[in-house]
Design a protein around this motif. Structure first.
Motif, short mmCIF file in Angstrom:
data_model
loop_
_atom_site.label_atom_id
_atom_site.label_comp_id
_atom_site.label_asym_id
_atom_site.label_seq_id
_atom_site.Cartn_x
_atom_site.Cartn_y
_atom_site.Cartn_z
N MET A 106 -16.30 -53.52 34.65
CA MET A 106 -16.53 -54.84 34.05
C MET A 106 -15.49 -55.18 32.98
SD MET A 106 -20.70 -54.69 33.71
CE MET A 106 -20.85 -56.24 32.81
N ILE A 107 -15.02 -54.17 32.26
CA ILE A 107 -14.07 -54.42 31.17
C ILE A 107 -12.63 -54.32 31.66
CG2 ILE A 107 -13.74 -52.07 30.29
CD1 ILE A 107 -14.16 -53.20 27.47
N PHE A 108 -12.46 -54.03 32.97
CA PHE A 108 -11.15 -53.91 33.60
C PHE A 108 -10.34 -52.74 33.05
CE2 PHE A 108 -6.64 -55.26 34.43
CZ PHE A 108 -6.71 -55.18 35.81
N TRP A 109 -11.01 -51.60 32.96
CA TRP A 109 -10.30 -50.37 32.62
C TRP A 109 -10.29 -49.40 33.79
CZ3 TRP A 109 -6.86 -48.48 29.50
CH2 TRP A 109 -6.71 -48.99 28.19
N ASP A 110 -10.70 -49.82 34.97
CA ASP A 110 -10.79 -48.90 36.10
C ASP A 110 -9.43 -48.50 36.66
OD1 ASP A 110 -10.70 -51.59 36.80
OD2 ASP A 110 -11.72 -51.28 38.72
N TRP A 111 -8.34 -49.12 36.19
CA TRP A 111 -6.99 -48.71 36.58
C TRP A 111 -6.51 -47.52 35.74
CZ3 TRP A 111 -3.58 -48.91 32.54
CH2 TRP A 111 -3.95 -49.70 31.45
N ASN A 112 -7.25 -47.15 34.72
CA ASN A 112 -6.90 -46.06 33.81
C ASN A 112 -6.86 -44.73 34.57
OD1 ASN A 112 -7.02 -43.96 31.88
ND2 ASN A 112 -8.18 -45.22 30.44
N ILE A 113 -5.72 -44.08 34.54
CA ILE A 113 -5.54 -42.81 35.27
C ILE A 113 -6.58 -41.78 34.83
CG2 ILE A 113 -3.96 -40.91 35.75
CD1 ILE A 113 -1.67 -42.88 35.16
N GLY A 114 -6.87 -41.74 33.54
CA GLY A 114 -7.82 -40.76 33.03
C GLY A 114 -9.24 -40.97 33.52
N LEU A 115 -9.56 -42.19 34.00
CA LEU A 115 -10.91 -42.50 34.46
C LEU A 115 -11.03 -42.59 35.97
CD1 LEU A 115 -11.76 -45.28 31.82
CD2 LEU A 115 -12.25 -42.82 31.69
N VAL A 367 -10.80 -36.56 17.70
CA VAL A 367 -10.39 -37.87 18.22
C VAL A 367 -11.27 -38.30 19.39
CG1 VAL A 367 -8.50 -39.15 19.28
CG2 VAL A 367 -8.03 -37.52 17.43
N LEU A 368 -11.49 -37.38 20.33
CA LEU A 368 -12.36 -37.66 21.49
C LEU A 368 -13.54 -36.69 21.41
CD1 LEU A 368 -9.63 -38.03 24.27
CD2 LEU A 368 -11.13 -39.84 23.46
N PRO A 369 -14.55 -37.00 20.62
CA PRO A 369 -15.62 -36.03 20.37
C PRO A 369 -16.42 -35.64 21.60
CG PRO A 369 -16.13 -38.18 19.40
CD PRO A 369 -14.72 -38.23 19.83
N LEU A 370 -16.45 -36.52 22.62
CA LEU A 370 -17.14 -36.18 23.86
C LEU A 370 -16.18 -36.10 25.04
CD1 LEU A 370 -20.38 -38.36 23.53
CD2 LEU A 370 -20.09 -35.93 23.01
N GLY A 371 -14.90 -36.02 24.74
CA GLY A 371 -13.91 -35.95 25.80
C GLY A 371 -14.00 -37.15 26.74
N VAL A 372 -13.58 -36.94 27.96
CA VAL A 372 -13.77 -37.92 29.04
C VAL A 372 -14.65 -37.25 30.08
CG1 VAL A 372 -12.66 -39.42 30.72
CG2 VAL A 372 -11.48 -38.89 28.58
N ARG A 440 -8.04 -29.64 35.60
CA ARG A 440 -7.07 -30.54 36.22
C ARG A 440 -7.03 -31.90 35.56
NH1 ARG A 440 -8.54 -28.98 42.59
NH2 ARG A 440 -8.45 -26.71 42.24
N ARG A 441 -8.01 -32.17 34.69
CA ARG A 441 -8.04 -33.46 34.00
C ARG A 441 -7.56 -33.36 32.54
NH1 ARG A 441 -10.17 -37.23 37.86
NH2 ARG A 441 -9.22 -38.68 36.39
N ILE A 442 -6.86 -32.29 32.21
CA ILE A 442 -6.31 -32.17 30.86
C ILE A 442 -5.32 -33.30 30.62
CG2 ILE A 442 -4.40 -30.64 31.52
CD1 ILE A 442 -4.90 -29.12 28.88
N CYS A 443 -5.23 -33.79 29.40
CA CYS A 443 -4.39 -34.95 29.08
C CYS A 443 -2.92 -34.64 29.36
CB CYS A 443 -4.57 -35.32 27.61
SG CYS A 443 -3.43 -36.60 27.05
N PRO A 444 -2.27 -35.38 30.24
CA PRO A 444 -0.86 -35.11 30.56
C PRO A 444 0.10 -35.58 29.48
CG PRO A 444 -1.61 -37.01 31.81
CD PRO A 444 -2.81 -36.48 31.06
N GLY A 445 -0.39 -36.35 28.50
CA GLY A 445 0.47 -36.84 27.43
C GLY A 445 0.41 -36.00 26.17
N ARG A 446 -0.17 -34.80 26.26
CA ARG A 446 -0.41 -34.00 25.06
C ARG A 446 0.87 -33.53 24.39
NH1 ARG A 446 -1.37 -31.33 29.66
NH2 ARG A 446 -0.75 -29.15 29.96
#
Length: 514
Positions: A106-115, A367-372, A440-446
């Motif tokens: 609904m908020i148009f964030w479904d293009w987000n690679i992390g999600l 920063v991300l207390p519950l991660g993704v 496999r979902r670790i942040c690639p921008g770390r």
């Protein structure tokens, strides 16, 4: 009125059928958790503010792995590093999916690679992103990181308004990633692109809190009108959606036009587009290639601009509250760097205490207390309990990074915890192994994020003294009283004042350039 009555009937029917299906499908014991209510389960138990702290309290009653039934959507909370590594790392073949999210759509964030769900589409996006931000490639961005860290010093020197400090910090990391992604130079803290990144990620952070919006569990509710009583989520997503769309599309469209006009300059986005054009043999990208390039560019911009900002703001606050730590760091900088120049990346290995401060900044205010959130793709058994297929799995990074066993006195900012015999102590759990996700979902921008944070910390402490502001009663401001509670947790206000350490420091700042 008929529409409202029909919606209520559908809701009750939907709830009952899901509850009945879940009730009859489970034969193996589920992990322990709070008792819920018939049909809606634990929806009413979900906290709207700092849920990570409630989840941590639950772990003291039910154990490290807590089970919730959110309107027949099984949800598992992992409150320890061991359970997170056991499942999300060692069993990453079945724990690497993401839950489908109605509010994200609904908020148009479904293009987000992390999600994105774990799929060939996600792997293609991840591969392209990794190509530019892996550990070997990131050092080529160091000149940009140095330039923006030093530009921050000059802005801080010339700013008399401490209310702007948080925005100045945000400016650093937004400017770094915009230069990398789009070759854009940002010189004003109120620049449109700084604001877009901030607001777009804020919108996502607000709507993604677990249990906050019932539409997540009853997707047909998204068809209710915006005015429907209690349906705040539609008003929220309708407000943020155009901001997210503009953030993703506006800079990318400019690069496409520049390429068409023959005046494009080197950038991540230019490289992506031109490489895809060469591969296809056409100057016009296919819809699939254009979506891939647009998404990779957009997420590098949004994610880097927010999470690193939060960690840097936490560092500023910590230094204002712990002057002894600030002094020790400045003594190290004086010994390693000296008074006649600014620090650079060649100093990294010798600035052990600065590295420890960066680690503690990532741990102290998570920063991300519950991660993704993860999603398990098949039934799994852990410690004798069933984790049902399709469960949402939430890694409570806040609980892990405030575990008193790994980090004694967890609420205290204490860089010394990572140092032994003048070196980083490998026996202490590195908070970066928890703060950037798992498997496999670790942040690639770390790698870009940690490099930018280190250089900002070193540059600031070498040239400035950071002091706290006080409230009307003359008391030091409580930094935890203004933390924004969302999927990204960050200080709402940075109550600090920065003053040059000396005339020599002032001169270094004024003369700084790359």
């Amino acid at each position: 009125m008929q529409f409202v009555i029909l919606s209520i009937i559908l809701l009750i029917t939907f709830l009952f059928l899901r509850w009945l299906k879940r009730l009859t499908a489970t034969s193996t014991a589920l992990p322990p958790g709070p008792n819920g209510y018939p049909i809606i389960g634990n929806l009413l138990d979900m906290p709207s503010v700092t849920p990570w702290k409630t989840f941590t309290d639950w772990s003291k009653v039910y154990g490290d792995v807590v089970y919730l039934n959110l309107a027949s959507q099984p949800t598992v909370i992992l409150n320890s590093a061991k359970s997170a590594f056991d499942l999300l790392e060692k069993r990453s073949d079945i724990y690497s999916d993401r839950p489908t999210s109605t509010v994200v759509e609904m908020i148009f964030w479904d293009w987000n690679i992390g999600l994105m769900p774990y799929s060939p589409k996600w792997r293609n996006h991840r591969r392209e992103f990794h190509q530019y931000f892996n550990q070997r490639e990131v050092p080529k961005f160091q000149p940009i990181q140095l330039r923006e860290s030093r530009a921050f010093l000059r802005r801080a020197l010339n700013s008399n308004n401490d209310n702007d400090l948080g925005q100045h910090v945000r400016h650093i990391f937004t400017a770094i990633i915009l230069k990398i992604a789009y070759d854009m130079d940002i010189t004003d803290i109120h620049d449109e692109y700084v604001r877009l990144a901030e607001e777009a990620v804020l919108g996502l952070s607000v709507v993604m809190l677990p249990g906050a919006h019932w539409v997540e569990y009853f997707p047909f509710l998204k068809h209710l009108p915006e005015w429907f009583p209690g349906f705040l989520v539609k008003r929220t997503t309708n407000y943020y959606r155009p901001i997210v769309e503009t953030m993703r599309n506006k800079p990318f469209d400019k690069i496409q036009q520049d390429i068409h006009d023959g005046k494009a300059t080197p950038s991540l986005t230019t490289s992506l587009i031109e490489r895809m054009q060469r591969r296809s043999g056409s100057s016009v990208l296919s819809p699939t290639d254009e979506e891939l390039a647009r998404n990779v560019s957009g997420i590098s911009y949004a994610a880097a601009a927010d999470t690193t900002t939060s960690a840097a703001q936490s560092f500023m606050i910590a230094m204002s509250l712990y002057p002894d730590i600030q002094r020790k760091a400045q003594e190290e900088l004086h010994r390693v760097v000296g008074p006649d120049r600014l620090p650079d990346f060649d100093d990294h290995d010798d600035l052990v205490y600065i590295q420890a401060i960066a680690l503690e900044a990532m741990r102290w205010m998570v920063v991300l207390p519950l991660g993704v959130y993860h999603r398990v793709m098949s039934d799994d058994i852990y410690n004798g309990f069933l984790i049902p297929k399709g469960s949402t799995v939430i890694a409570n990074a806040w609980a892990m990074l405030h575990d008193p066993v790994d980090y004694p006195e967890p609420t205290v900012f204490k860089p010394e915890r990572y140092i032994k015999d003048g070196k980083l102590d490998p026996s202490v759990r590195n908070p970066l192994t928890l703060a950037f996700g798992f498997g496999r979902r670790i942040c690639p921008g770390r790698y870009l994020a940690t490099g930018s944070l280190f250089m900002t910390i070193a540059s600031v402490l070498h040239t400035f003294t950071i002091q706290p502001t006080v409230n009307e009663d003359g008391k030091v401001f409580d930094p935890f009283s203004s933390v924004v509670s969302g999927i990204v947790s960050s200080p709402d206000y940075v109550p600090c004042i920065m003053t040059p350490r000396s005339d020599k420091a002032r001169q270094l700042i004024q003369e700084s350039s790359i």
